[in-house]
Design an enzyme around this catalytic site. Structure first.
Site, PDB file in Angstrom:
ATOM      1  N   ARG A  36      13.858  27.043  32.087  1.00 16.08           N
ATOM      2  CA  ARG A  36      13.710  26.292  33.268  1.00 16.08           C
ATOM      3  C   ARG A  36      13.674  27.347  34.611  1.00 16.08           C
ATOM      4  O   ARG A  36      12.784  26.985  35.433  1.00 16.08           O
ATOM      5  CB  ARG A  36      14.682  25.310  33.472  1.00 16.08           C
ATOM      6  CG  ARG A  36      14.625  24.378  34.624  1.00 16.08           C
ATOM      7  CD  ARG A  36      15.276  23.021  34.532  1.00 16.08           C
ATOM      8  NE  ARG A  36      15.348  22.372  36.066  1.00 16.08           N
ATOM      9  CZ  ARG A  36      16.443  22.196  36.532  1.00 16.08           C
ATOM     10  NH1 ARG A  36      17.665  22.778  36.315  1.00 16.08           N
ATOM     11  NH2 ARG A  36      16.444  21.824  37.673  1.00 16.08           N
ATOM     12  N   HIS A  40      10.645  27.775  37.121  1.00 19.22           N
ATOM     13  CA  HIS A  40      10.552  27.390  38.640  1.00 19.22           C
ATOM     14  C   HIS A  40      10.455  28.381  39.450  1.00 19.22           C
ATOM     15  O   HIS A  40       9.807  28.179  40.637  1.00 19.22           O
ATOM     16  CB  HIS A  40      11.864  26.525  38.761  1.00 19.22           C
ATOM     17  CG  HIS A  40      12.035  25.205  38.105  1.00 19.22           C
ATOM     18  ND1 HIS A  40      12.604  24.232  38.783  1.00 19.22           N
ATOM     19  CD2 HIS A  40      11.603  24.658  36.904  1.00 19.22           C
ATOM     20  CE1 HIS A  40      12.420  23.057  38.224  1.00 19.22           C
ATOM     21  NE2 HIS A  40      11.597  23.454  36.982  1.00 19.22           N
ATOM     22  N   HIS A 160       9.565  21.570  26.764  1.00 21.60           N
ATOM     23  CA  HIS A 160      10.692  20.487  26.502  1.00 21.60           C
ATOM     24  C   HIS A 160      11.116  20.230  25.196  1.00 21.60           C
ATOM     25  O   HIS A 160      12.004  19.509  25.063  1.00 21.60           O
ATOM     26  CB  HIS A 160      10.028  19.059  27.165  1.00 21.60           C
ATOM     27  CG  HIS A 160       9.868  19.258  28.580  1.00 21.60           C
ATOM     28  ND1 HIS A 160       8.962  18.152  29.489  1.00 21.60           N
ATOM     29  CD2 HIS A 160      10.527  19.567  29.578  1.00 21.60           C
ATOM     30  CE1 HIS A 160       9.062  18.353  30.465  1.00 21.60           C
ATOM     31  NE2 HIS A 160      10.074  19.395  30.701  1.00 21.60           N
ATOM     32  N   THR A 161      10.639  20.957  24.172  1.00 21.20           N
ATOM     33  CA  THR A 161      11.227  21.036  22.977  1.00 21.20           C
ATOM     34  C   THR A 161      12.876  21.435  23.002  1.00 21.20           C
ATOM     35  O   THR A 161      13.507  21.374  22.264  1.00 21.20           O
ATOM     36  CB  THR A 161      10.412  21.689  21.932  1.00 21.20           C
ATOM     37  OG1 THR A 161      11.228  21.680  20.666  1.00 21.20           O
ATOM     38  CG2 THR A 161      10.577  23.317  22.269  1.00 21.20           C
ATOM     39  N   TRP A 176      14.791  15.493  24.629  1.00 19.90           N
ATOM     40  CA  TRP A 176      13.494  15.276  24.181  1.00 19.90           C
ATOM     41  C   TRP A 176      13.067  15.429  22.854  1.00 19.90           C
ATOM     42  O   TRP A 176      12.303  14.512  22.143  1.00 19.90           O
ATOM     43  CB  TRP A 176      12.497  16.050  24.962  1.00 19.90           C
ATOM     44  CG  TRP A 176      12.127  16.182  26.313  1.00 19.90           C
ATOM     45  CD1 TRP A 176      11.144  15.193  27.026  1.00 19.90           C
ATOM     46  CD2 TRP A 176      12.483  16.708  27.277  1.00 19.90           C
ATOM     47  NE1 TRP A 176      11.102  15.372  28.354  1.00 19.90           N
ATOM     48  CE2 TRP A 176      12.266  16.360  28.555  1.00 19.90           C
ATOM     49  CE3 TRP A 176      13.678  17.636  27.667  1.00 19.90           C
ATOM     50  CZ2 TRP A 176      12.560  16.738  29.824  1.00 19.90           C
ATOM     51  CZ3 TRP A 176      14.319  17.883  28.792  1.00 19.90           C
ATOM     52  CH2 TRP A 176      13.796  17.410  30.011  1.00 19.90           C
ATOM     53  N   THR A 177      13.966  16.110  21.991  1.00 24.49           N
ATOM     54  CA  THR A 177      13.995  16.343  20.730  1.00 24.49           C
ATOM     55  C   THR A 177      15.184  15.975  20.120  1.00 24.49           C
ATOM     56  O   THR A 177      16.319  16.097  20.727  1.00 24.49           O
ATOM     57  CB  THR A 177      13.324  17.602  20.294  1.00 24.49           C
ATOM     58  OG1 THR A 177      14.133  18.676  20.852  1.00 24.49           O
ATOM     59  CG2 THR A 177      11.993  17.957  20.865  1.00 24.49           C
ATOM     60  N   ASP A 184      10.277  24.559  18.618  1.00 22.76           N
ATOM     61  CA  ASP A 184       9.213  24.188  17.687  1.00 22.76           C
ATOM     62  C   ASP A 184       8.178  23.259  18.124  1.00 22.76           C
ATOM     63  O   ASP A 184       8.148  22.887  19.539  1.00 22.76           O
ATOM     64  CB  ASP A 184       9.891  23.601  16.293  1.00 22.76           C
ATOM     65  CG  ASP A 184      10.807  22.472  16.580  1.00 22.76           C
ATOM     66  OD1 ASP A 184      10.534  21.538  17.710  1.00 22.76           O
ATOM     67  OD2 ASP A 184      11.768  22.038  15.767  1.00 22.76           O
ATOM     68  N   ASP A 205       5.707  13.123  30.785  1.00 20.26           N
ATOM     69  CA  ASP A 205       5.705  13.359  29.273  1.00 20.26           C
ATOM     70  C   ASP A 205       4.467  12.144  28.701  1.00 20.26           C
ATOM     71  O   ASP A 205       3.503  12.505  27.895  1.00 20.26           O
ATOM     72  CB  ASP A 205       6.802  12.995  28.508  1.00 20.26           C
ATOM     73  CG  ASP A 205       7.802  13.974  28.779  1.00 20.26           C
ATOM     74  OD1 ASP A 205       7.425  15.325  29.005  1.00 20.26           O
ATOM     75  OD2 ASP A 205       9.101  13.678  29.056  1.00 20.26           O
TER      76      ASP A 205
END
Length: 277
Positions: A36, A40, A160-161, A176-177, A184, A205
């Site tokens: 991140r 950013h 976002h995984t 998110w996962t 992955d 998303d």
């Protein structure tokens, strides 16, 4: 962004910093926030004004106070541990290297890293980063401003995984996962499933599924992890080099310019010669 001078010693320091980042990220389980940080710092780029981008400006307190950067002081302080051992390296290079390493140590693709970014003393105005509450049009406006494509938008969203959202930072909560420390293609698989109460789907998303130009990449990446890794590595490299001209590329541009000038001069003398013969 003119390149930092990159000599043999600088390259050695980059490799040492890469090793230190691997150890730090693995021991602290901080890959998501390091990724991140890299995004950013780079994602403020404006292709028209040639401002913002991966220039280390996120180290400044006033930029860290931008709402989109909430919580990133943690990553900046972690990077200081590495910077203290490798002072020759610019913050701009360090932050982008941290993002590359974060992807690699969590099982993601190898991303080509070219050092040489210079640090900026100037921060961009607030509001250049994506707003998670918005939809497809907003994503396109933000990423097109940087000079990136629809494919880049979807591929980079696959990052976002990794990680989770925190309500005190973004107003959203959750991962998110199912494995937020593994890079992955599960982010895309989850996007195509029905709503799940225990996994996060931001408005941005959902926009990837609702927009037909985005959705074709979501479907591709959900079924073909190799395709996702290939495109992600390319898009991440583009993001990390926005506005950055490496020493080698600058030398090539100069060489091409010299050749073009020589050809023009020779053509001129040839035409003059023809008139008098």
């Amino acid at each position: 962004m003119v390149a930092q001078v990159v000599d043999a010693n600088y390259l050695k320091e980059i490799e040492k910093a890469r090793r230190d980042l691997r150890a730090l990220i693995s021991s602290k389980n901080c890959a998501p926030i390091m990724l991140r940080l890299a995004w950013h710092d780079a994602g403020t780029y404006d292709a028209k004004t040639k401002t913002g981008g991966p220039n280390g400006s996120l180290r400044h307190d006033h930029e860290l106070k931008h709402s989109a950067n909430s919580g990133l002081k943690i990553a900046v302080e972690l990077c200081e541990e590495v910077k203290a051992r490798h002072r020759e390296i610019t913050y701009a290079d360090l932050y982008q290297l941290a993002g590359v390493v974060a992807v690699e140590v969590t099982g993601g693709p190898t991303i080509d890293f070219v050092p040489g970014r210079k640090d900026s003393l100037v921060s961009p105005e607030e509001g250049r980063l994506p707003d998670a509450n918005q939809g497809a049009r907003h994503l396109k406006d933000i990423f097109y401003r940087m000079g990136l494509s629809d494919k880049d938008i979807v591929a980079l969203s696959g990052g976002h995984t990794l990680g989770s959202a925190h309500s005190e930072r973004s107003g959203f909560e959750g991962a998110w996962t199912k494995d937020p420390l593994k890079f992955d293609n599960s982010y895309f698989k989850e996007l195509l499933k029905n709503e799940s109460s225990d996994l996060l789907k931001l408005p941005t998303d959902k926009a990837l599924v609702d927009d037909p130009k985005f959705r074709r990449y979501v479907e591709l990446y959900a079924k073909d992890e190799d395709a996702f890794f290939r495109d992600y590595a390319a898009s991440h490299k583009k993001l990390s080099e926005l506005g950055f001209i490496s020493s080698s590329r600058l030398a090539l541009n100069v060489a091409v310019g010299v050749v073009a000038a020589a050809v023009a001069i020779l053509s001129y003398y040839y035409e003059v010669h023809k008139k008098f013969t």
